[in-house]
Design a protein around this motif. Structure first.
Motif, PDB file in Angstrom:
ATOM      1  N   TYR A  72       0.850  -1.193   0.000  1.00 10.64           N
ATOM      2  CA  TYR A  72       0.000   0.000   0.000  1.00 10.64           C
ATOM      3  C   TYR A  72       0.883   1.240   0.000  1.00 10.64           C
ATOM      4  O   TYR A  72       1.824   1.347   0.793  1.00 10.64           O
ATOM      5  N   THR A  73       0.565   2.179  -0.883  1.00 11.97           N
ATOM      6  CA  THR A  73       1.241   3.462  -0.807  1.00 11.97           C
ATOM      7  C   THR A  73       0.696   4.251   0.380  1.00 11.97           C
ATOM      8  O   THR A  73      -0.391   3.949   0.906  1.00 11.97           O
ATOM      9  N   ALA A  74       1.428   5.251   0.800  1.00 13.93           N
ATOM     10  CA  ALA A  74       0.971   6.080   1.917  1.00 13.93           C
ATOM     11  C   ALA A  74      -0.368   6.736   1.593  1.00 13.93           C
ATOM     12  O   ALA A  74      -1.258   6.828   2.442  1.00 13.93           O
ATOM     13  N   SER A  75      -0.532   7.177   0.341  1.00  9.60           N
ATOM     14  CA  SER A  75      -1.796   7.835  -0.034  1.00  9.60           C
ATOM     15  C   SER A  75      -2.953   6.846  -0.021  1.00  9.60           C
ATOM     16  O   SER A  75      -4.076   7.194   0.370  1.00  9.60           O
ATOM     17  N   GLU A  76      -2.710   5.613  -0.434  1.00 10.31           N
ATOM     18  CA  GLU A  76      -3.768   4.598  -0.388  1.00 10.31           C
ATOM     19  C   GLU A  76      -4.188   4.313   1.043  1.00 10.31           C
ATOM     20  O   GLU A  76      -5.384   4.174   1.343  1.00 10.31           O
ATOM     21  N   LEU A  77      -3.231   4.230   1.951  1.00  9.15           N
ATOM     22  CA  LEU A  77      -3.570   3.972   3.348  1.00  9.15           C
ATOM     23  C   LEU A  77      -4.327   5.146   3.950  1.00  9.15           C
ATOM     24  O   LEU A  77      -5.273   4.952   4.726  1.00  9.15           O
ATOM     25  N   ARG A  78      -3.926   6.365   3.611  1.00 10.98           N
ATOM     26  CA  ARG A  78      -4.669   7.529   4.127  1.00 10.98           C
ATOM     27  C   ARG A  78      -6.114   7.514   3.613  1.00 10.98           C
ATOM     28  O   ARG A  78      -7.051   7.846   4.350  1.00 10.98           O
ATOM     29  N   GLU A  79      -6.291   7.128   2.362  1.00 17.11           N
ATOM     30  CA  GLU A  79      -7.649   7.042   1.816  1.00 17.11           C
ATOM     31  C   GLU A  79      -8.457   5.982   2.556  1.00 17.11           C
ATOM     32  O   GLU A  79      -9.651   6.174   2.842  1.00 17.11           O
TER      33      GLU A  79
END
Length: 738
Positions: free
Chosen positions: A419-426
């Motif tokens: 997971y990218t950081a942006s995917e996890l934040r989403e």
């Protein structure tokens, strides 16, 4: 197709060869071989179809050439039918058992469906084709009673349907006399022959095929309700407005989507969402239904969400529009603040869409924590600034163990994902809208081969060869972080990354199954222990734990760790996951440590669901849904969770199979708390809930066993008895006993 050897040996497999099939839908007849396994139709092979039905020893084969197989009929007023499904429900005088005017009329317990509830509108002298008669006498009446819905459809002949069937000779039937002269050669009720060779067998026809309660009485978890049967109901229309203040707009939008309503004039009877702080705790809710409107009130926005979720459950699972909600109130509050699921995405990565879907399913069950196990020996699944090789190397596995135990093999094949950081934040934001908290976990200082494949210097390099990649095997791996400052700095960076992404109060640091073997063998580790003043290899893990807990606390968070850390002194600021049964739980409570119950014998959903070779890759003791429902969270604990380890769950469907419907049972136990109620009450509501799961696309395990496509024949497992596993856990916690 391959049938079950277990069911065949139990005499629960029947194959009809060359039978003429008349379906309860009124479709044209056709000739086929039909396989029945336990209570289900599992295979249909028409003439000319590719593939055959392969039988096992113990299978009952019927040469049915010239005979007709049709859905089990449901008796109507004055009926003289021989192949009659057992039913009980509104307007039914009593249980309708296998009935024939010449055999069973007047027998104790025999009842009938009053003529006023008949859907055929056909008088016996009227002439029909057999297809039409079957359709009228089975499918239509079954639909009236709701028997065509549930875990599997009834009154049709297709794969997956329940085996309520009648076999008869069409040459003996005069359509002009239907339904009065139909004589069964054989009748199955839930797959059990209750008429054989034209005579009653006196066999118990499985459980009564009683229609499940209506949706508004079948919530899961169970919600207390008080219904006024004399008041007019509320009817849900496509144009029913959902009205809410701006701070509840998100829940209002979700509810509209669940119900399928569209925006309309607020003058129509509406559903109103509102916050009422006087109700009590943060998740308390109350639903009030009247003919002129529905009010969903919660003590907070979270309580309103719980109420909205329950309101969806009060409606028909397949399509809410048209539901007639009886007047009354439904109200609830959870017993525990932590009601969760741990999903292992390290062994087998699950894409973002799958995680999002699981969040929806947790919210639908009033669960509020999704604990993501992000790293392990087999894979590293998130980005850490300064350590790019964690995802470049540690997230890619080139082979994976197939099966378990001595006969397991390794199957080549690339498995990767992170997971990218942006995917996890989403995902964090998506979960927050559904009042689910995402709790991340990084495994330290054990279960670290994926990290060491990327950065070999983190390991005890003087006693172990560099890892060429994440581990392809499953089990206890002896690789650990070396007790160095570099290893501490790596752990700190991994924690920093999680704290920068996740909003959870809790940050998991692992701590389970940490071997001391490498530390004992490493001269460098021994020297380092002397520098640190550690006198035993058993003090190395507590040293790591203290450092990682302190770092988590420096971010204003609480460390979440597995109960193995109880083997040493547990620093302040730790919440524990007690998986090793009541001994670990009791010890944590004795020390005053906040603790979450996740005992493996009740809450490990990778365990097989029955002691049967039909269960795919049995690893561990059987954990049927009845046992999952016995989960009890002790007084003083903060809650509980189910754990889903994915060594042998490589796909979304496999995860579905392992989790549901056992997770539904655990969700109810975590919501209600206290001593488990009798399972029968939950079982009575379960068929309606299985319809909810099916409507959500969940590929759950059927109650009567896995479907043929859900088995994994030939893949070895390592099954244990309950006694064997209990003995293993007792040995694991021997050091905690006082």
């Amino acid at each position: 197709m391959q049938l079950s050897a277990t069911a065949a040996n139990e005499g629960r497999v029947r194959v009809y060869r060359g039978v003429t099939v008349i379906d309860g839908t009124g479709a044209a007849r056709f000739s086929a071989d039909v396989a029945i396994e336990r209570a289900r139709i599992v295979g249909i092979r028409r003439q000319g179809d590719v593939g055959t039905i392969e039988t096992q020893p113990g299978t009952s084969e019927v040469d049915a050439a010239g005979l007709v197989l049709a859905p089990g009929f449901i008796a109507e007023s004055g009926g003289a039918l021989s192949g009659v499904t057992c039913v009980a429900g509104p307007g039914v005088a009593g249980p309708v058992n296998v009935l024939d005017a010449g055999w069973g009329a007047g027998a104790p317990g025999v009842g009938h469906i009053p003529a006023s509830r008949s859907t055929s509108g056909v008088s016996p002298p009227e002439v029909h084709t057999l297809e039409r008669a079957v359709h009228l006498l089975s499918g239509a009446t079954a639909a009236l009673l709701g028997l065509d819905l549930g875990d599997a459809p009834r009154c049709v002949i297709r794969e997956g349907a329940i085996a309520d069937l009648v076999l008869f000779d069409p040459r003996t039937v005069d359509p002009a006399d239907l339904p009065g002269t139909l004589r069964a050669v054989e009748t199955l009720v839930s797959g059990i022959p209750v008429v054989a060779d034209g005579a009653l067998t006196a066999a118990e026809p499985g459980r009564m095929l009683q229609p499940p309660p209506p949706a508004h009485r079948a919530t899961v978890p169970r919600i207390e309700h008080d219904i006024d049967p004399d008041a007019d109901p509320f009817v849900l229309h496509a144009g029913t407005p959902v009205i809410a203040d701006d701070d509840l707009a998100g829940t209002a939008d979700l509810l509209r989507g669940w119900l399928g309503t569209e925006a309309s004039a607020a003058t129509a009877p509406a559903i109103t969402l509102r916050v009422d702080a006087s109700l009590g705790g943060p998740e308390v809710f109350r639903i009030t239904v009247a003919a002129n409107g529905v009010e969903v009130a919660g003590a907070t926005a979270e309580g309103v969400f719980r109420g909205a979720t329950t309101l969806r459950q009060l409606c028909a699972p397949e399509n809410a529009i048209g539901t007639r909600l009886p007047a009354g109130t439904w109200s609830g509050a959870p017993a525990f603040g932590w009601r969760g699921v741990m999903l292992d995405v390290a062994r087998h990565f699950r894409p973002v869409d799958d995680v999002r879907r699981l969040i929806d399913l947790l919210g639908a069950h009033h669960l509020n924590v999704l604990h993501l196990h992000l790293t392990d020996d087999q894979g590293w699944r998130y980005e850490v600034p300064g350590y790019p090789r964690l995802t470049e190397v540690g997230a890619v596995r080139t082979a994976t163990q197939l099966g378990h135990g001595a006969d397991a093999t390794v199957q080549p094949g690339r498995h990767e994902g992170f997971y990218t950081a942006s995917e996890l934040r989403e995902l964090v934001a998506y979960a927050a809208e559904r009042f689910v908290t995402l709790v991340p976990e990084v495994e330290l200082p054990g279960h670290v081969q994926a990290a060491q494949a990327a950065y070999p210097e983190l390991g005890n390099t003087d006693v172990s060869d560099p890892a060429s990649g994440p581990w392809e095997r499953f089990g206890l791996n002896h690789r650990t972080l070396a007790p160095t400052q570099a290893a501490l700095d790596f752990g700190f960076a991994a924690i920093d990354a999680l704290c920068g992404i996740f909003e959870s109060e809790w940050i998991g640091i692992g701590g389970d199954e940490v071997s001391t073997q490498e530390w004992a063998a490493s001269a460098a580790a021994q020297d380092r222990m002397l520098q640190l003043g550690l006198t035993s290899v058993h003090e190395v893990q507590p040293w790591f734990t203290r450092a990682f807990v302190a770092h988590v606390r420096s971010h204003g968070r609480t460390a979440l760790a597995w109960d193995e850390v109880l083997e040493g002194e547990v620093p302040e600021g730790v919440r524990l996951l007690a998986w090793r049964g009541p001994v670990a739980m009791s010890e944590a409570l004795r020390r005053g440590i906040p603790v979450i119950a996740c005992p493996d014998l009740e809450a490990y959903l990778d365990y097989p669901q029955a002691d049967s070779v039909d269960e795919p890759i049995r690893v561990g003791p059987p954990l049927p849904i009845e046992r999952a429902y016995t989960l009890r969270v002790p007084d003083g604990a903060v809650g509980g969770q189910a754990n889903v380890w994915t060594e042998h769950l490589p796909t979304r469907d496999r995860v579905d199979f392992a989790m549901f419907p056992r997770l539904s049972a655990i969700a109810e136990r975590l919501w209600l708390g206290g001593e488990p109620a009798p399972f029968d009450d939950f079982a009575r509501r379960l068929p309606v809930h299985l319809r909810r799961l099916a409507a959500a696309g969940v590929r759950y395990r059927p109650l009567d066993g896995p479907r043929p496509d859900q088995r994994r024949p030939g893949v070895p497992g390592k099954p244990l008895t309950l006694a064997q596993r209990t003995a293993i856990v007792d040995e694991l916690v021997a050091g905690l006993r006082r």
